[in-house]
Design an enzyme around this catalytic site. Structure first.
Site, PDB file in Angstrom:
ATOM      1  N   ALA A  55     -34.573  34.138 -24.141  1.00  0.00           N
ATOM      2  CA  ALA A  55     -35.004  33.658 -22.822  1.00  0.00           C
ATOM      3  C   ALA A  55     -34.121  34.132 -21.651  1.00  0.00           C
ATOM      4  O   ALA A  55     -34.634  34.726 -20.688  1.00  0.00           O
ATOM      5  CB  ALA A  55     -35.124  32.136 -22.858  1.00  0.00           C
ATOM      6  N   ARG A  90     -44.259  38.267 -21.137  1.00  0.00           N
ATOM      7  CA  ARG A  90     -44.142  37.304 -22.240  1.00  0.00           C
ATOM      8  C   ARG A  90     -44.292  35.898 -21.645  1.00  0.00           C
ATOM      9  O   ARG A  90     -43.618  35.585 -20.659  1.00  0.00           O
ATOM     10  CB  ARG A  90     -42.804  37.451 -22.986  1.00  0.00           C
ATOM     11  CG  ARG A  90     -42.696  38.768 -23.768  1.00  0.00           C
ATOM     12  CD  ARG A  90     -41.527  38.757 -24.726  1.00  0.00           C
ATOM     13  NE  ARG A  90     -41.771  37.898 -25.866  1.00  0.00           N
ATOM     14  CZ  ARG A  90     -40.804  37.515 -26.718  1.00  0.00           C
ATOM     15  NH1 ARG A  90     -39.548  37.900 -26.519  1.00  0.00           N
ATOM     16  NH2 ARG A  90     -41.089  36.741 -27.739  1.00  0.00           N
ATOM     17  N   GLN A 195     -35.083  37.982 -36.382  1.00  0.00           N
ATOM     18  CA  GLN A 195     -33.991  37.966 -35.394  1.00  0.00           C
ATOM     19  C   GLN A 195     -32.710  37.366 -35.971  1.00  0.00           C
ATOM     20  O   GLN A 195     -31.619  37.680 -35.515  1.00  0.00           O
ATOM     21  CB  GLN A 195     -34.398  37.164 -34.149  1.00  0.00           C
ATOM     22  CG  GLN A 195     -35.428  37.851 -33.279  1.00  0.00           C
ATOM     23  CD  GLN A 195     -36.827  37.377 -33.597  1.00  0.00           C
ATOM     24  OE1 GLN A 195     -37.138  37.092 -34.747  1.00  0.00           O
ATOM     25  NE2 GLN A 195     -37.688  37.307 -32.605  1.00  0.00           N
ATOM     26  N   ASP A 236     -36.666  28.359 -25.546  1.00  0.00           N
ATOM     27  CA  ASP A 236     -37.317  29.218 -24.541  1.00  0.00           C
ATOM     28  C   ASP A 236     -37.820  28.420 -23.353  1.00  0.00           C
ATOM     29  O   ASP A 236     -38.022  28.954 -22.271  1.00  0.00           O
ATOM     30  CB  ASP A 236     -38.471  29.994 -25.168  1.00  0.00           C
ATOM     31  CG  ASP A 236     -37.916  31.117 -26.014  1.00  0.00           C
ATOM     32  OD1 ASP A 236     -37.486  30.831 -27.146  1.00  0.00           O
ATOM     33  OD2 ASP A 236     -37.853  32.251 -25.515  1.00  0.00           O
TER      34      ASP A 236
HETATM   35  O1  MRU Z   1     -39.057  36.008 -29.503  1.00  0.00           O
HETATM   36  P1  MRU Z   1     -37.615  35.948 -29.118  1.00  0.00           P
HETATM   37  O2  MRU Z   1     -36.713  36.735 -29.991  1.00  0.00           O
HETATM   38  O3  MRU Z   1     -37.431  36.270 -27.638  1.00  0.00           O
HETATM   39  O4  MRU Z   1     -37.236  34.422 -29.303  1.00  0.00           O
HETATM   40  C1  MRU Z   1     -35.939  33.990 -29.005  1.00  0.00           C
HETATM   41  C2  MRU Z   1     -35.715  32.557 -29.255  1.00  0.00           C
HETATM   42  O5  MRU Z   1     -36.578  31.835 -29.700  1.00  0.00           O
HETATM   43  C3  MRU Z   1     -34.392  32.010 -28.828  1.00  0.00           C
HETATM   44  O6  MRU Z   1     -34.016  30.937 -29.644  1.00  0.00           O
HETATM   45  C4  MRU Z   1     -34.476  31.528 -27.381  1.00  0.00           C
HETATM   46  O7  MRU Z   1     -34.987  32.527 -26.554  1.00  0.00           O
HETATM   47  C5  MRU Z   1     -33.178  31.069 -26.865  1.00  0.00           C
HETATM   48  S1  MRU Z   1     -32.138  32.400 -26.407  1.00  0.00           S
HETATM   49  C6  MRU Z   1     -30.674  31.796 -25.841  1.00  0.00           C
END
Ligand code: MRU
Length: 349
Positions: A55, A90, A195, A236
């Site tokens: 995020a 997104r 991830q 997010d």
């Molecule tokens: O789809 P992504 O990799 O962008 O999702 C990321 C997450 O869900 C994280 O936990 C979230 O963005 C927090 S980042 C500090």
């Protein structure tokens, strides 16, 4: 954070070439590659195709994309159009709208390009401070667990790679390491894009954090066996009442934590709190292509990167990127201003 001993931010302005540099996260953990963003379209595509993700980093990249748009054309209407366009890259992370609205409010119509660049740098500096402060607050929590070796479970990557530096869920972990506390982190693989195994574990290897990767379904039995002391995840978007949108699978971890009496904390920068949305049900959930489920990338026996299909040829899949964890499953939020219960957030931010 450091990669092979060298400090990097995840995004920065390259003054020699008047462009923006990012780390291409689609290449990790196999190859560390820096990519230059020269145009607005480069920035938009980096977010959409997840060269950058997480995020806070999505927000910073969107802001820098507007700087790149201004390099091309300094007409205010052009920038306003790009602001509306980039918000479509997104949908779930509110930081994207937060950062671009901030640019919309702050740009100087007489010096658009330079004023946007200045604001982008400020957004990044503030994000670093917010993440580090989350680390300081989270360390107090970890310190209060009275054990010689503390087991933390995390999901996805809410680390340095998801922010500008430190990470949110990982900042308390890095602070605990610096304070000499013995920790082990259970890193959920986080299908479908992995991830956890490809980014969080990569960070932890480079920063010497003791960790073990687990399949996404393993957390439950570890909790039942007393092998998890605390869960810390990122988010997010958090709605006004404290419901949490985060990477798909977070909700199931929160349910298992509740069932086993394990504290479940969400690291929340104020930039990810969305007071305009009252309940988690109204947070838009990104649905992505089922190609992400079908195809898996890794190294073959000759260390060559290969992508293979793991589904039967004609099977299709459903790929929601995020889920909602209801506020009653959240023990507390670790924020830059302290640790708060879900019901307290609306009065703090
Ligand atoms: O789809 P992504 O990799 O962008 O999702 C990321 C997450 O869900 C994280 O936990 C979230 O963005 C927090 S980042 C500090």
């Amino acid at each position: 954070m450091k990669i092979k001993g060298k400090h990097y931010f995840t995004i920065w302005y390259n003054d020699k070439e008047d462009n923006v540099c990012i780390i291409d996260q689609t290449k990790l953990p196999f190859s560390f590659e820096i990519k230059k963003l020269n145009t607005y379209e480069d920035g938009f595509n980096a977010i959409k195709s997840m060269l950058v993700r997480g995020a806070p980093l999505i927000g910073a990249t969107a802001a820098y994309s507007l700087f790149l748009a201004a390099k091309d054309n300094e007409d205010p209407d052009h920038i306003i159009k790009k602001i509306e366009h980039i918000k479509t890259a997104r949908p779930t992370a509110v930081n994207l709208a937060w950062a671009t609205d901030r640019i919309a409010k702050s740009f100087d119509r007489k010096d658009i390009k330079n004023s946007i660049l200045k604001e982008c740098k400020k957004i990044c500096e503030e994000d670093i401070k917010i993440s580090e402060d989350i680390g300081v607050e989270g360390l107090k929590l970890i310190n209060s667990i009275n054990k010689d070796n503390i087991n933390i479970l995390t999901h996805c990557n809410a680390g340095w790679l998801a922010t500008i530096d430190w990470g949110t869920a990982t900042a308390p972990i890095y602070k605990a390491r610096d304070a000499g506390i013995n920790i082990n982190v259970w890193v959920d693989e986080t299908r479908p894009r992995n991830q956890g195994s490809s980014l969080t574990a990569y960070e932890f290897q480079n920063e010497n954090i003791n960790h073990k990767i687990i399949a996404d379904n393993t957390g439950g039995i570890l909790m039942q066996r007393g092998m998890v002391d605390i869960c810390i995840v990122g988010t997010d978007r958090v709605s006004k009442n404290g419901d949490v949108a985060n990477k798909i699978g977070t909700y199931l971890k929160a349910l298992a934590a509740k069932d086993n009496g394990i504290p479940f904390y969400v690291a929340l920068p104020s930039t990810t709190y969305d007071k305009k949305i009252l309940k988690g049900h109204d947070i838009p959930i990104e649905e992505r292509s089922d190609e992400e489920l079908k195809f898996v990338t890794g190294l073959d026996e000759h260390d060559q990167i290969k992508t293979v299909n793991i589904y039967p040829k004609n099977s299709t899949g459903l790929n929601y990127g995020f889920d909602i964890t209801p506020s009653d499953l959240v023990t507390g939020f670790i924020t830059e201003k302290g640790i708060f219960k879900p019901s307290e957030l609306k009065d703090v931010f």
